[in-house]
Design a protein around this motif. Structure first.
Motif, mmCIF file in Angstrom:
data_model
loop_
_atom_site.group_PDB
_atom_site.id
_atom_site.type_symbol
_atom_site.label_atom_id
_atom_site.label_comp_id
_atom_site.label_asym_id
_atom_site.label_seq_id
_atom_site.Cartn_x
_atom_site.Cartn_y
_atom_site.Cartn_z
ATOM 1 N N TYR A 167 -17.554 -96.088 -33.192
ATOM 2 C CA TYR A 167 -18.182 -96.684 -32.007
ATOM 3 C C TYR A 167 -17.193 -97.605 -31.278
ATOM 4 O O TYR A 167 -17.052 -97.551 -30.053
ATOM 5 N N ALA A 168 -16.461 -98.426 -32.065
ATOM 6 C CA ALA A 168 -15.457 -99.303 -31.447
ATOM 7 C C ALA A 168 -14.348 -98.475 -30.808
ATOM 8 O O ALA A 168 -13.940 -98.724 -29.667
ATOM 9 N N ASP A 169 -13.857 -97.449 -31.535
ATOM 10 C CA ASP A 169 -12.752 -96.643 -31.020
ATOM 11 C C ASP A 169 -13.129 -95.927 -29.724
ATOM 12 O O ASP A 169 -12.308 -95.795 -28.812
ATOM 13 N N MET A 170 -14.380 -95.471 -29.658
ATOM 14 C CA MET A 170 -14.812 -94.774 -28.443
ATOM 15 C C MET A 170 -14.662 -95.679 -27.222
ATOM 16 O O MET A 170 -14.132 -95.273 -26.189
ATOM 17 N N LEU A 171 -15.128 -96.914 -27.369
ATOM 18 C CA LEU A 171 -15.032 -97.810 -26.210
ATOM 19 C C LEU A 171 -13.601 -98.272 -25.975
ATOM 20 O O LEU A 171 -13.195 -98.523 -24.844
ATOM 21 N N PHE A 172 -12.824 -98.373 -27.064
ATOM 22 C CA PHE A 172 -11.431 -98.762 -26.918
ATOM 23 C C PHE A 172 -10.678 -97.716 -26.083
ATOM 24 O O PHE A 172 -9.987 -98.044 -25.115
ATOM 25 N N TRP A 173 -10.864 -96.446 -26.471
ATOM 26 C CA TRP A 173 -10.179 -95.402 -25.709
ATOM 27 C C TRP A 173 -10.660 -95.392 -24.260
ATOM 28 O O TRP A 173 -9.866 -95.258 -23.327
ATOM 29 N N ASN A 174 -11.959 -95.583 -24.085
ATOM 30 C CA ASN A 174 -12.461 -95.481 -22.721
ATOM 31 C C ASN A 174 -12.135 -96.703 -21.874
ATOM 32 O O ASN A 174 -12.200 -96.648 -20.649
ATOM 33 N N ALA A 175 -11.766 -97.823 -22.535
ATOM 34 C CA ALA A 175 -11.299 -98.963 -21.746
ATOM 35 C C ALA A 175 -10.047 -98.537 -20.982
ATOM 36 O O ALA A 175 -9.745 -99.025 -19.897
ATOM 37 N N GLU A 176 -9.290 -97.601 -21.570
ATOM 38 C CA GLU A 176 -8.089 -97.104 -20.916
ATOM 39 C C GLU A 176 -8.382 -95.889 -20.024
ATOM 40 O O GLU A 176 -7.926 -95.812 -18.898
#
Lengths: 88, 951
Positions: free
Chosen positions: B696-705
């Motif tokens: 869940y964290a990684d999904m938003l991390f990638w999408n922040a970029e």
């Protein structure tokens, strides 16, 4: 405990946050030599100076950026990721 | 009895008597007495034996800082006798004695001191063998030189933690702290005042000052509702952004202050001369504390060593307490003439100037002070009060970034803090007199108020009118030694001089070589003398030598305070009560509690076997609510999953379910699950229980970029999941009241449907972790018990049986299905799992793509395969057992279990890439060291053609 000012949630204790490492240069994976790709993945420069880092506010799962002085550990400013794109 | 009449004894209640024992002997004190004061009142001055030479030691400062006043309580080692109150029946004993305090067999160490030179450990304990230190010396020294003893059977105590926020935190309620707190609170700020003693006042509570000063401050303080006073509370550290732990008994106040005012005062310093450690030699402040706080007469016949007004005040206090003051010795050549001196002379006290105490001698066994030598002549006395000056309490200021300096004019240490949210006030900032401390407190408060946005006129620091030496420490080194600089560690002047001769010239090295300042008092009484001795020995100034780095904690703290009150965090599914009602054996899996099997422990194996057979032959029901559940919505949802997972999802038709495999940037497998496309712009994605938080964290991390148009929702807790599986699963579901067509053609394998089952809105996915016909029903958690009850009731005629985690693990192992984290490690690639089918060759990008291509070029070394052990095999390897090839490890067993469906043990294991073919044989080293051969078989041990899940 250090305080970190989240652009969305305001100043909070730093144990509410998770560091996601420095903002790295964007590489085109298909146009990068193996050697450079390995460096990109595994090498952290850790130079003296100001570093722009990804941070996550864990309870809200919000990602943002912080500029931190690696010598004094002072957090100079924090900002939303959209500003990084605007700047690039 | 050495007890003085009232008004002496502000802390004690004479109407209440308390009995306790010390070293097995009965003693009596009053309510409010500390252990040390009650013992002193009864004439017991020796409290412990010293660290190295086992010399009798007693009260030095009455502040609780010194090792020599630490005692053993039944459930607490190293209790500060000077601070710990007595209680009825308390059993107190002395520490660091061999035998008893009175007859310490190790007292002979005092005669052999020359065999214990400085750096003794480093010189002696290196040999004779390489492990001599660990095997021989260290255990012996630990027995000899320990402090208290921990009772591991002590009853549990309750500790807790609170959070405290304030505008201004003032540390120290002496004159400066009181005035700072009052000034800030009167301006309207929210103020916390923290004081380590049981009462406010600091020096005003025990010193010879006009009582009206303290009562005036107290009444102003009492009128301020926005001023919170925490007494008996230690501020034990300063951390970034003004975060300070305040320890009040068993409670830790985690405090965040916008501004901090440190009014931590000054620490009185001892004098150095031969036998300066005898019981009966104490700091002037200790004598005053005994008199005013506890009403204890500190002796009968006193000599006062004074280089400061406070020494003169101490002498007058001793007279008031009925002692005879034989002489006041002032090392200053022309002592400060003034009203105090005149008052003493009026009382007929002899004052000798320009002299100092050169040595002391004790009663037999050095149990108490007998006489002191001044100017070559001996004076009999049983008390020497030493008041030669003080050092600012530097610990907290230095943690907050303060720099230590040395002021030659006042001969004392100075502290400067950078401009910021931490301020110094009073003696720690260098004030000398009470009125200056009060004014300085006001100034610090206005500085803090101005930073908080109050309209106040900021004053400049107070400049004392008279600059006079405030720290005239006499160091009289004695050729015969026993001139102690550090009482905790039994270090003498020559020890420091020898350290510098050995080349340890820097203060941090001197500390580490000699252990000076490492004891419980942490250099409070030794740092300045050390700096002076090292400066003299190395021809530098005291300012150049400095002091060692101050770090938190300021004083000792119990581990209980740090740990606090602990609740184990656990998660329960919405069906927890249903499992308990069915007599499930619940086990923690990470934070979750899950049913392991249903039934009694005595029939565990049988229960697991029956549960497996129910799934293989009838129908089973598993609570899969702990699965991670994520909903991805938005026009870019397909593209988003395409970038995150290895398979193609943008092209996935609505209504279909697809396996998804996630890699990290290094190309290692980090998670798997399934993605059900509910609509063109909506996916329901599962993740493994342990990885969902990170996914869940990684999904938003990638999408922040990436900034794709998607929204990610974590439904892990909000939704529950029930897996209905087995050849009869369809019959059960069709028998339920529902609007979903469960027939084979309408609802094929790897598809998903939304609808209502038994009145509960559900998302159903037809997938097959068990290898049987399986439907996974997901619904809002609040409705999960109703759905469970309906499935259980309807399934009963079909023999439906709930099954637990253990059966689930065997069922998936029989199918060769992997568990991420169990069958994968930090470097597992999809190729090593034989998952080439799950990696899209067409997509231009997904996370990890570049790295697995590169790693494929490096060459694959291992493959995960199935291993089979013959029925009745005696020796079955456990998980993590090594797979060997030509004697060298090439892989390991990752999962192993007994398959009731097959009748023998099966395992998944990494083997050398050349042994991956079915029919090869590999060597495995068992736990007992024996080597066994096992044949490599197809991944799916059971139903290799996967016919059963597609019926």
């Amino acid at each position: 405990m250090k305080l970190l000012t989240c652009p969305m949630n305001g100043p909070r204790n730093i144990d509410e946050f998770q560091s996601f490492g420095p903002v790295r240069a964007k590489l085109d994976p298909n146009a990068t030599a193996d050697r450079d790709w390995s460096r990109h993945l595994f090498r952290a420069e850790n130079r003296k100076g100001i570093l722009v880092e990804w941070w996550r506010h864990v309870p809200s799962n919000y990602f943002f950026l912080a500029e931190r002085d690696l010598v004094t550990n002072e957090i100079i400013r924090t900002f939303d990721a959209s500003q990084l794109r605007d700047r690039a | 009895m050495n007890r003085l009449p009232a008004p002496f004894g502000s802390r004690i209640d004479r109407s209440r008597r308390i009995r306790f024992t010390f070293e097995g002997k009965p003693f009596e004190g009053h309510e409010g007495d500390s252990i040390a004061s009650a013992l002193a009142a009864s004439g017991q001055w020796v409290l412990s034996r010293s660290f190295k030479y086992h010399r009798p030691r007693g009260i030095l400062s009455m502040t609780g800082a010194d090792a020599n006043a630490l005692v053993q309580l039944p459930f607490e080692p190293n209790a500060a006798a000077e601070r710990t109150p007595i209680s009825d029946g308390l059993r107190v004993s002395a520490q660091n004695v061999n035998g008893s305090l009175e007859r310490d067999r190790d007292a002979i160490m005092d005669m052999f001191g020359r065999f214990l030179p400085v750096g003794f450990y480093y010189r002696t304990f290196m040999g004779p063998r390489r492990d001599s230190w660990l095997k021989f010396w260290e255990p012996m020294i630990r027995r000899k030189a320990g402090l208290g003893v921990v009772d591991t059977k002590a009853p549990a105590r309750h500790f807790d933690k609170t959070h405290l926020h304030c505008d201004v935190l003032v540390v120290g309620a002496g004159p400066a702290g009181l005035s700072a707190a009052i000034t800030a609170a009167e301006a309207g700020a929210d103020v916390v005042l923290c004081e380590e003693n049981p009462e406010i006042g600091g020096a005003l509570s025990y010193g010879r000052y006009d009582p009206a000063v303290l009562s005036g401050l107290s009444s102003r303080l009492a009128a301020l509702p926005n001023l919170k006073v925490l007494t008996a509370t230690v501020c034990n550290g300063w951390y970034e952004d003004n975060w300070l732990p305040l320890i009040q008994g068993n409670r830790l106040h985690r405090t965040r202050a916008r501004e901090v005012i440190l009014a931590t005062g000054a620490i009185e310093q001892p004098a150095v001369f031969r036998n300066n450690d005898l019981p009966g030699i104490m700091l002037g402040g200790a004598a005053q504390r005994l008199i005013r706080h506890y009403g204890v007469r500190p002796g009968d016949s006193a000599v006062v060593l004074a280089a400061h007004d406070d020494g003169y005040r101490t002498a007058l206090d001793l007279l008031d307490a009925g002692l005879s003051v034989v002489e006041l010795v002032d090392p200053r050549p022309a002592g400060e003439a003034g009203p105090l001196e005149a008052e003493l002379r009026d009382n007929g006290i002899a004052i000798r100037k320009g002299a100092t105490v050169e040595a002391a001698e004790g009663t037999p066994g050095n149990r108490h002070l007998a006489r002191v030598r001044v100017g070559g002549s001996w004076i009999a006395c049983d008390l020497l009060a030493v008041s030669i000056g003080s050092a600012p309490a530097w610990q907290l200021p230095c943690q907050a970034g303060g720099k230590v300096g040395y002021d030659a004019a006042t001969q004392t240490m100075t502290i400067t803090l950078p401009q910021g949210p931490v301020h110094l006030a009073g003696a720690v900032a260098g004030t000398d007199e009470i009125k200056d401390a009060i004014a300085d407190g006001q100034r610090a408060a206005t500085a803090a108020l101005s930073r908080l946005g109050h309209a106040v006129a900021v004053e400049r620091p107070v400049t004392p009118k008279t600059i006079r030496p405030r720290y005239v420490q006499s160091i009289v080194a004695d050729p015969k030694g026993r001139d102690f600089v550090d009482f905790d560690e039994d270090l003498q002047v020559k020890d420091l001089q020898n350290a510098t001769k050995d080349g340890y010239r820097e203060i941090e090295l001197v500390k580490r070589f000699t252990t000076i300042g490492m004891g419980p008092s942490q250099g409070r009484h030794s740092a300045l003398a050390t700096a002076r001795i090292v400066a003299e020995a190395t021809g530098r100034t005291i300012g150049e030598i400095g002091i060692t780095t101050a770090r938190p904690p300021v004083g000792p703290e119990t581990l209980g305070v740090l740990a606090g009150h602990h609740e184990v965090l656990e998660r329960r599914t919405a069906l927890h009560a249903r499992h308990l009602a069915l007599n499930a054996a619940m086990k923690p899996v990470g934070a979750w509690w899950r049913p392991y099997y249903y039934g009694d422990a005595s029939s565990a194996e049988e229960a697991v076997r029956e549960e497996i057979l129910a799934v293989r032959e009838g129908v089973g029901l598993l609570d899969v609510s702990t699965l991670g559940k994520l909903e991805i919505r938005g026009p870019d949802a397909g593209e988003f999953l395409d970038r995150l997972y290895t398979m193609a999802h943008a092209s996935q038709p609505v209504g279909r379910v697809r396996y998804c495999l996630m890699l990290n940037e290094m190309g290692s497998v980090v998670d798997d699950g399934v993605a059900y496309r509910m609509a063109q712009d909506q996916f329901y994605v599962t993740a493994t229980t342990g990885a969902v938080a990170r996914v869940y964290a990684d999904m938003l991390f990638w999408n922040a970029e990436w900034r794709l148009k998607v929204d990610v929702l974590n439904l892990t807790g909000a939704f529950s999941g029930l897996n209905v599986t087995g050849p009869k699963a369809r019959q059960v579901l069709e028998a339920l009241e529902c609007d979903i067509d469960f027939s084979r053609d309408a609802f094929p394998y790897l598809s998903g449907r939304d609808g209502t089952v038994a009145g509960v809105p559900v998302r159903v996915m037809r997938i097959g972790f068990t290898g049987e016909l399986s439907y996974e029903l997901h619904c809002p958690s609040s409705l999960a018990p109703a759905l469970w009850d309906a499935v259980m009731a309807t399934g009963k005629p079909h023999g439906l049986r709930p099954y637990g985690l253990e059966a689930s693990r065997i069922l998936r192992l029989e199918k060769g299905h992997i568990l991420i984290g169990q069958d994968t490690d930090a470097i597992t690639t999809p190729d090593e799992l034989g998952f080439g089918w799950a990696v899209s060759k067409k997509k231009p990008f997904f996370v990890g793509k570049r790295s697995i291509e590169m790693r494929a070029r490096l060459g694959q070394t291992r493959t995960l395969v199935g291993l089979q052990f013959p029925a009745g095999a005696r020796n079955i390897p456990g998980e993590s057992c090594l797979v060997l090839r030509n004697g060298a490890p090439v892989g390991q067993i990752t999962s192993v279990g007994y398959s009731p469906s097959l009748g023998h043990h099966i395992a998944l294991a990494y083997v050398h890439v050349d042994d991956q073919a079915e029919g090869s044989s590999v060597t495995v080293k068992c736990r007992n060291g024996e080597l066994v051969e096992a044949p490599v078989v197809a991944h799916a041990f059971f139903d290799p053609t996967n016919a059963r899940q597609e019926i």
